[in-house]
Design a protein around this motif. Structure first.
Motif, PDB file in Angstrom:
ATOM      1  N   PRO A  67       0.835  -1.200   0.000  1.00  0.00           N
ATOM      2  CA  PRO A  67       0.000   0.000   0.000  1.00  0.00           C
ATOM      3  C   PRO A  67       0.873   1.255   0.000  1.00  0.00           C
ATOM      4  CG  PRO A  67       0.103  -0.930   2.198  1.00  0.00           C
ATOM      5  CD  PRO A  67       0.781  -1.908   1.291  1.00  0.00           C
ATOM      6  N   THR A  68       0.339   2.339  -0.491  1.00  0.00           N
ATOM      7  CA  THR A  68       1.044   3.615  -0.471  1.00  0.00           C
ATOM      8  C   THR A  68       0.746   4.318   0.848  1.00  0.00           C
ATOM      9  OG1 THR A  68       0.901   3.825  -2.874  1.00  0.00           O
ATOM     10  CG2 THR A  68       1.341   5.829  -1.625  1.00  0.00           C
ATOM     11  N   LEU A  69       1.772   4.470   1.661  1.00  0.00           N
ATOM     12  CA  LEU A  69       1.634   5.080   2.981  1.00  0.00           C
ATOM     13  C   LEU A  69       2.517   6.316   3.061  1.00  0.00           C
ATOM     14  CD1 LEU A  69       1.803   1.772   5.055  1.00  0.00           C
ATOM     15  CD2 LEU A  69      -0.251   3.107   4.550  1.00  0.00           C
ATOM     16  N   TYR A  70       2.117   7.280   3.870  1.00  0.00           N
ATOM     17  CA  TYR A  70       2.820   8.556   3.924  1.00  0.00           C
ATOM     18  C   TYR A  70       3.430   8.858   5.293  1.00  0.00           C
ATOM     19  CZ  TYR A  70       0.550   9.293  -0.552  1.00  0.00           C
ATOM     20  OH  TYR A  70       0.140   9.150  -1.851  1.00  0.00           O
ATOM     21  N   GLY A  71       2.781   8.437   6.362  1.00  0.00           N
ATOM     22  CA  GLY A  71       3.292   8.745   7.695  1.00  0.00           C
ATOM     23  C   GLY A  71       4.569   7.982   7.995  1.00  0.00           C
ATOM     24  N   PRO A  72       5.508   8.585   8.722  1.00  0.00           N
ATOM     25  CA  PRO A  72       6.775   7.896   9.014  1.00  0.00           C
ATOM     26  C   PRO A  72       6.595   6.637   9.844  1.00  0.00           C
ATOM     27  CG  PRO A  72       6.584   9.939  10.267  1.00  0.00           C
ATOM     28  CD  PRO A  72       5.483   9.958   9.264  1.00  0.00           C
ATOM     29  N   VAL A  73       5.654   6.638  10.794  1.00  0.00           N
ATOM     30  CA  VAL A  73       5.418   5.424  11.578  1.00  0.00           C
ATOM     31  C   VAL A  73       4.743   4.368  10.708  1.00  0.00           C
ATOM     32  CG1 VAL A  73       4.242   4.456  13.584  1.00  0.00           C
ATOM     33  CG2 VAL A  73       5.315   6.713  13.731  1.00  0.00           C
ATOM     34  N   SER A  74       3.794   4.769   9.881  1.00  0.00           N
ATOM     35  CA  SER A  74       3.130   3.827   8.977  1.00  0.00           C
ATOM     36  C   SER A  74       4.136   3.149   8.056  1.00  0.00           C
ATOM     37  CB  SER A  74       2.070   4.552   8.147  1.00  0.00           C
ATOM     38  OG  SER A  74       1.059   5.095   8.955  1.00  0.00           O
ATOM     39  N   ARG A  75       5.088   3.914   7.547  1.00  0.00           N
ATOM     40  CA  ARG A  75       6.088   3.341   6.655  1.00  0.00           C
ATOM     41  C   ARG A  75       7.012   2.379   7.399  1.00  0.00           C
ATOM     42  NH1 ARG A  75       6.303   8.757   4.629  1.00  0.00           N
ATOM     43  NH2 ARG A  75       8.319   9.074   5.654  1.00  0.00           N
ATOM     44  N   ARG A  76       7.332   2.693   8.642  1.00  0.00           N
ATOM     45  CA  ARG A  76       8.116   1.745   9.456  1.00  0.00           C
ATOM     46  C   ARG A  76       7.342   0.443   9.641  1.00  0.00           C
ATOM     47  NH1 ARG A  76      12.504   3.766  12.483  1.00  0.00           N
ATOM     48  NH2 ARG A  76      12.664   6.051  12.534  1.00  0.00           N
ATOM     49  N   MET A  77       6.049   0.557   9.913  1.00  0.00           N
ATOM     50  CA  MET A  77       5.224  -0.634  10.123  1.00  0.00           C
ATOM     51  C   MET A  77       5.228  -1.519   8.886  1.00  0.00           C
ATOM     52  SD  MET A  77       2.105   1.408  12.020  1.00  0.00           S
ATOM     53  CE  MET A  77       0.905   0.081  11.954  1.00  0.00           C
ATOM     54  N   LEU A  78       5.042  -0.912   7.723  1.00  0.00           N
ATOM     55  CA  LEU A  78       5.022  -1.670   6.484  1.00  0.00           C
ATOM     56  C   LEU A  78       6.365  -2.339   6.219  1.00  0.00           C
ATOM     57  CD1 LEU A  78       3.672  -2.541   3.845  1.00  0.00           C
ATOM     58  CD2 LEU A  78       4.377  -0.344   2.854  1.00  0.00           C
TER      59      LEU A  78
END
Length: 286
Positions: A67-78
């Motif tokens: 998925p396309t994610l933008y938040g820095p924590v969201s990107r770490r999770m992915l």
């Protein structure tokens, strides 16, 4: 649901907003520690709101296209869960560890600290300068916190994150482990791995294990209708060993692939090890 910021009686920093509950401690010159704490507060502000904006994507199981994610924590999770996309997993499996990593990175930016950690409900990201060590305890049952041993992680170890998962913890589990503690390069990786290893500690279709669809307990659960563990009845020693071995095999595969450094699995007083022992009282049997 406002942000709570306070110093605990022992001078550790406590940050809390909704389900995110952090305890932070830094060691070094007083001026550096004060600046570091302020940086952590700034990083924490707005963090939950940013995650909420992308929750609809973070709760979806991974497929071949990320998925396309933008938040820095969201990107770490992915990033933490992406290596395991062959299993049923969503980025939510790494949320606590990713928050800890994010706040630790802010805490450390341009600061000179000897040691620091961010503890997000038991998932810990930490920093060590040369010559420093980090001590952690082993909790064999997440529902009855009590230390069963200690480990010292030196600066030289390739470990900067610790996470524990299991049935009865803060999140729903597909498995029956009392606890799975993982050491990894960062807290997000440890969090994802601990969740998935705990899921693998299981005895499918065992009559003593009571389960229910995840969404019947929490309509917003990222596990959907998958059956999660509610209660584990009587098990024989052989059955406990079989369940632990299933989890240990998953842990070994993750270690061989370079995703984790070590893991310890616990069920009904029995333990299984993978990698370097986390406690002097425990030794690896393979």
């Amino acid at each position: 649901m406002s942000v709570q910021r306070a110093f605990l009686p022992d001078s550790r920093l406590h940050l809390q907003h909704g389900p995110i509950d952090l305890v932070i401690e830094a060691f070094g010159p007083l001026a550096e520690v004060r600046r570091a704490y302020w940086q952590a507060v700034q990083a924490f502000d707005g963090l939950l709101e940013a995650l909420t904006l992308e929750l609809h994507l973070l709760r979806r199981p991974l497929v071949d296209t990320p998925p396309t994610l933008y938040g820095p924590v969201s990107r770490r999770m992915l990033a933490a869960v992406w290596p395991f996309r062959g299993l049923y997993v969503t980025p939510m499996a790494a949320v606590a560890g990713s928050v800890a990593d994010h706040v630790l990175a802010a805490l450390l930016k341009e600061r000179q600290l000897a040691k620091a950690y961010v503890n997000d409900g038991g998932d810990v990201a930490f920093h060590l300068a040369a010559g420093e060590r980090f001590r952690t305890g082993l909790v064999p049952d997440v529902t009855a916190p009590a230390l069963a041993g200690l480990a010292e992680i030196p600066f030289e170890a390739p470990v900067r994150g610790i996470a524990t998962s299991g049935a009865g913890g803060r999140s729903l589990s597909l498995g029956i482990a009392d606890s799975v503690t993982v050491l990894a390069a960062d807290a997000a990786a440890a969090d994802a791995a601990a969740t998935l290893i705990a899921n693998a500690v299981d005895l499918p279709d065992h009559p003593a294990i009571r389960r229910a669809p995840a969404d019947s307990l929490d309509p917003d659960s990222d596990l959907g209708a998958l059956p999660v563990t509610l209660e584990v009845g009587a098990l024989s020693d052989a059955e406990i060993g079989h369940a632990l071995e299933a989890g240990r095999q998953r842990a070994y595969a993750m270690r061989e692939a370079g995703h984790i450094h070590a893991a310890v699995l616990s069920l009904r007083g029995q333990f299984a090890m993978c990698g370097t022992a986390l406690s002097p009282e425990l030794t690896e049997t393979r």
